[in-house]
Design an enzyme around this catalytic site. Sequence first.
Site, PDB file in Angstrom:
ATOM      1  N   GLU A 165       1.788 -11.436   5.978  1.00 20.44           N
ATOM      2  CA  GLU A 165       0.717 -10.770   7.031  1.00 20.44           C
ATOM      3  C   GLU A 165       1.374 -10.937   8.373  1.00 20.44           C
ATOM      4  O   GLU A 165       1.353 -12.062   8.916  1.00 20.44           O
ATOM      5  CB  GLU A 165      -0.464 -11.252   6.791  1.00 20.44           C
ATOM      6  CG  GLU A 165      -1.200 -11.252   5.389  1.00 20.44           C
ATOM      7  CD  GLU A 165      -1.587  -9.923   4.685  1.00 20.44           C
ATOM      8  OE1 GLU A 165      -1.666  -8.760   5.874  1.00 20.44           O
ATOM      9  OE2 GLU A 165      -2.269  -9.925   3.924  1.00 20.44           O
ATOM     10  N   GLU A 212      -1.906   0.573   8.421  1.00 17.92           N
ATOM     11  CA  GLU A 212      -1.246  -0.626   7.847  1.00 17.92           C
ATOM     12  C   GLU A 212       0.162  -0.084   6.834  1.00 17.92           C
ATOM     13  O   GLU A 212       1.147  -0.662   6.871  1.00 17.92           O
ATOM     14  CB  GLU A 212      -1.925  -1.753   7.145  1.00 17.92           C
ATOM     15  CG  GLU A 212      -1.135  -2.694   6.587  1.00 17.92           C
ATOM     16  CD  GLU A 212      -1.758  -3.717   5.605  1.00 17.92           C
ATOM     17  OE1 GLU A 212      -1.137  -4.352   4.922  1.00 17.92           O
ATOM     18  OE2 GLU A 212      -3.143  -3.138   5.096  1.00 17.92           O
ATOM     19  N   HIS A 230       3.026  -6.900   4.962  1.00 18.66           N
ATOM     20  CA  HIS A 230       1.761  -6.451   5.222  1.00 18.66           C
ATOM     21  C   HIS A 230       1.227  -6.923   6.677  1.00 18.66           C
ATOM     22  O   HIS A 230       2.059  -7.324   7.345  1.00 18.66           O
ATOM     23  CB  HIS A 230       0.864  -7.256   4.231  1.00 18.66           C
ATOM     24  CG  HIS A 230       0.679  -6.757   2.870  1.00 18.66           C
ATOM     25  ND1 HIS A 230      -0.056  -5.826   2.231  1.00 18.66           N
ATOM     26  CD2 HIS A 230       1.588  -7.322   1.929  1.00 18.66           C
ATOM     27  CE1 HIS A 230       0.217  -5.648   1.040  1.00 18.66           C
ATOM     28  NE2 HIS A 230       1.149  -6.318   0.696  1.00 18.66           N
ATOM     29  N   HIS A 267       0.919  -1.389   0.065  1.00 18.17           N
ATOM     30  CA  HIS A 267      -0.072   0.048   0.015  1.00 18.17           C
ATOM     31  C   HIS A 267       0.866   1.176   0.013  1.00 18.17           C
ATOM     32  O   HIS A 267       2.199   1.190  -0.307  1.00 18.17           O
ATOM     33  CB  HIS A 267      -0.983  -0.195   1.111  1.00 18.17           C
ATOM     34  CG  HIS A 267      -1.729  -1.358   1.268  1.00 18.17           C
ATOM     35  ND1 HIS A 267      -2.826  -1.630   0.344  1.00 18.17           N
ATOM     36  CD2 HIS A 267      -1.797  -2.411   2.054  1.00 18.17           C
ATOM     37  CE1 HIS A 267      -3.039  -2.829   0.880  1.00 18.17           C
ATOM     38  NE2 HIS A 267      -2.484  -3.338   1.924  1.00 18.17           N
TER      39      HIS A 267
END
Length: 310
Positions: free
Chosen positions: A274, A137, A192, A100
């Site tokens: 993650e 995040e 992430h 992101h």
Amino acid sequence: MRHDESVPPTPRRPVLLAAAAALMCLGLAGCGGDGGTAQARPGPSATGTVTPSADPAPPSPSRSPTPSRTSASPSAPPSKPPAAPSGPLSGRTVVIDPGHNPANHLHTAEINRQVEIGTGHKECDTTGTSTNGGYAEAAFNLDVAHRLRTLLRAQGATVILTYDGDREFGPCVDERARIGNKAHADAVVSIHADGSAVGNRGFHVILPASVRGGGADTSKIVAPSRDLGTRIAGLFVRSTGSSPSNYVGGNTGLDVRKDLGGLNLSTVPKVFIECGNMRDPKDAALLTSPGWRQKAAQGIADGISSFLKG
């Protein structure tokens, strides 16, 4: 979030890996080439004592960093990294992909643009998730990426980030894959944190599925990516004390997916990690701790180093 361009998580078919290999992996300085996996032990994470990082303090959990308005254009390639010192990873290239971008939410039209991912089309990028306290995040991803870069450079690796606060949004998921491909990277890791339901805890590493079509062909990277991901999973447990996900991957810490453009379009070994669930208060307490983020970076670095050393 489950990622990089995905919808809210749903449990997927477990990846069946040997628990005995996981125990061996966790007990050694690096996982062997026999496909060891993360230890399957559901339940609360054991965080231990955190050690403050020597790196500069990350942004406050209450806000995300804002890229400079003098940033490069969205299509600009990453700048050339400085020369790394000599070390055990000299001559190796690692691409770190912080998921992101802290300013994606200001560019919804741009990130909603559809791009080809091999199995169809997805958004260029997404905004990612955040803790209930507002720690984004994207800010977490970039902070861990910086820590990881420092650790890998100290071992002599050439390290490239897909972006480093130098873009107003993105990059798009297809460009993230191209950056690793163009660099002929020996390993690529996308950083992430998840955005799942309260009570869903732990980390998991996402591996590329066998995909062929629409410009994607993962046939040559499935096996080495599994090796890379398995080593990262085992050494992430050892470094952080966190447990493999209790809601994805059948407690193996590994998940295989074919809906992520960043994996489908890669031609070099690549995985996603993650690191925890930002929406669970217990996991969020870890993710917002600078000391724990340093441990997370160390676990990922150890896994990459083990993979590159063979």
